[in-house]
Scaffold this motif. Structure first.
Motif, short mmCIF file in Angstrom:
data_model
loop_
_atom_site.label_atom_id
_atom_site.label_comp_id
_atom_site.label_asym_id
_atom_site.label_seq_id
_atom_site.Cartn_x
_atom_site.Cartn_y
_atom_site.Cartn_z
N LYS A 210 -6.63 -5.61 -14.60
CA LYS A 210 -7.51 -4.58 -15.14
C LYS A 210 -7.72 -4.71 -16.64
O LYS A 210 -8.66 -4.15 -17.19
N LEU A 211 -6.85 -5.43 -17.33
CA LEU A 211 -7.01 -5.64 -18.76
C LEU A 211 -7.55 -7.04 -19.05
O LEU A 211 -7.66 -7.45 -20.20
N GLY A 212 -7.88 -7.74 -17.96
CA GLY A 212 -8.48 -9.07 -18.09
C GLY A 212 -9.92 -9.03 -17.58
O GLY A 212 -10.77 -8.36 -18.16
N TYR A 213 -10.16 -9.72 -16.45
CA TYR A 213 -11.51 -9.74 -15.89
C TYR A 213 -11.63 -8.82 -14.67
O TYR A 213 -12.63 -8.86 -13.95
N ASP A 214 -10.60 -8.04 -14.39
CA ASP A 214 -10.60 -7.01 -13.34
C ASP A 214 -10.97 -7.65 -12.00
O ASP A 214 -10.60 -8.79 -11.72
N SER A 219 -16.62 -16.90 -14.38
CA SER A 219 -16.98 -18.29 -14.14
C SER A 219 -16.73 -19.15 -15.37
O SER A 219 -17.17 -20.29 -15.44
N ARG A 220 -16.02 -18.58 -16.36
CA ARG A 220 -15.75 -19.32 -17.59
C ARG A 220 -14.77 -20.45 -17.30
O ARG A 220 -13.65 -20.21 -16.83
N GLY A 221 -15.17 -21.69 -17.61
CA GLY A 221 -14.32 -22.83 -17.29
C GLY A 221 -14.12 -22.88 -15.79
O GLY A 221 -15.03 -22.59 -15.01
N ASP A 227 -9.17 -10.13 -9.70
CA ASP A 227 -7.81 -9.57 -9.72
C ASP A 227 -6.76 -10.61 -10.12
O ASP A 227 -5.65 -10.62 -9.59
N SER A 228 -7.13 -11.47 -11.07
CA SER A 228 -6.18 -12.49 -11.54
C SER A 228 -5.36 -12.00 -12.72
O SER A 228 -5.90 -11.39 -13.66
#
Length: 250
Positions: A210-214, A219-221, A227-228
């Protein structure tokens, strides 16, 4: 007869005093209710914008200004929820976004502004509170240079970002940003994630989804699945505080 008249006068005086006290009590209660602490995150955001200096009212207020006010006055520090609340305010027509990260009250929310503290209203759309997630910080190398102590500091860092399976999805040898301005993932801006880091220091951040890409992923890189959990190793190369730069790490 004069005694009766005096008694009536005293009774009238006592009644007036009681009425005055009751009126003051009611006014005090109303005033207390008017400055009751805002409850939802969006209410807190609106309150923070309204409490800006009179000269700036009606002007755009930056996300960094709002964040600093929430921390200093309402003891609230959750960049992820702040960003969600700002988006909610824009989507519901309470706020207008200007530029990269500044906001203006519009409509009824703007009309409510005056010179006194303003209570939140029942017409403000509530923002659901979610369980707060935090970043895990591990110092790998303790630096010997200047220390990052507050939001608003400008940092130049070297970093590597990996997934749980050790797949690298991002890396930069020299990346500059302002802490707390919303220019980076919420996991970098939240709480003490990078505060206390010294120039030359290296810190590992374990950022929950939730504090990242949720749940949207990226698709970056290499693709970042939804949920990673993200793993960053960040080295502080240079720090700028109040217009003064530290010596860069070579």
């Amino acid at each position: 007869m004069p005694k009766s008249s005096t008694k009536t006068s005293s009774t009238t005086s006592a009644t007036t005093t009681t009425t005055t006290r009751a009126t003051r009590s009611t006014a005090t209660a109303a005033a207390t209710a008017a400055v009751a602490p805002p409850k939802t995150v969006l209410d807190k955001v609106l309150y923070a914008i309204r409490q800006q200096p009179k000269t700036s009212r009606g002007a755009a207020v930056s996300r960094l200004q709002i964040h600093k006010y929430l921390i200093a006055e309402l003891d609230y520090d959750n960049m992820y929820q702040l960003q969600r609340a700002l988006k909610k305010g824009v989507d519901t027509g309470i706020l207008r976004k200007e530029g990269h990260s500044s906001f203006v009250l519009i409509g009824a929310a703007a009309a409510a502004v005056d010179d006194s503290p303003i209570a939140t209203t029942t017409t403000t759309p509530p923002v659901a509170e979610e369980e707060e997630e935090k970043v895990t910080c591990i110092d790998l190398v303790v630096g010997k240079g200047d220390v990052c102590t507050e939001r608003g500091d400008s940092l130049t860092v070297k970093y590597v970002g990996k997934l749980q399976d050790d797949t690298m999805f991002d890396a930069e040898s020299s990346f500059e940003f302002t802490l707390g301005a919303g220019d980076v993932l919420a996991g970098w801006d939240q709480g003490d994630a990078l505060l206390g880091l010294k120039v030359g220091g290296k810190r590992k951040l374990i950022v929950p989804p939730k504090l990242g890409y949720d749940n949207s992923g990226s698709s970056r890189g290499p693709d970042i699945p939804p949920d990673s959990t993200l793993y960053f190793e960040i080295t502080l190369r240079q720090l700028t505080k109040g217009g003064a730069s530290s010596s860069p790490l070579l």
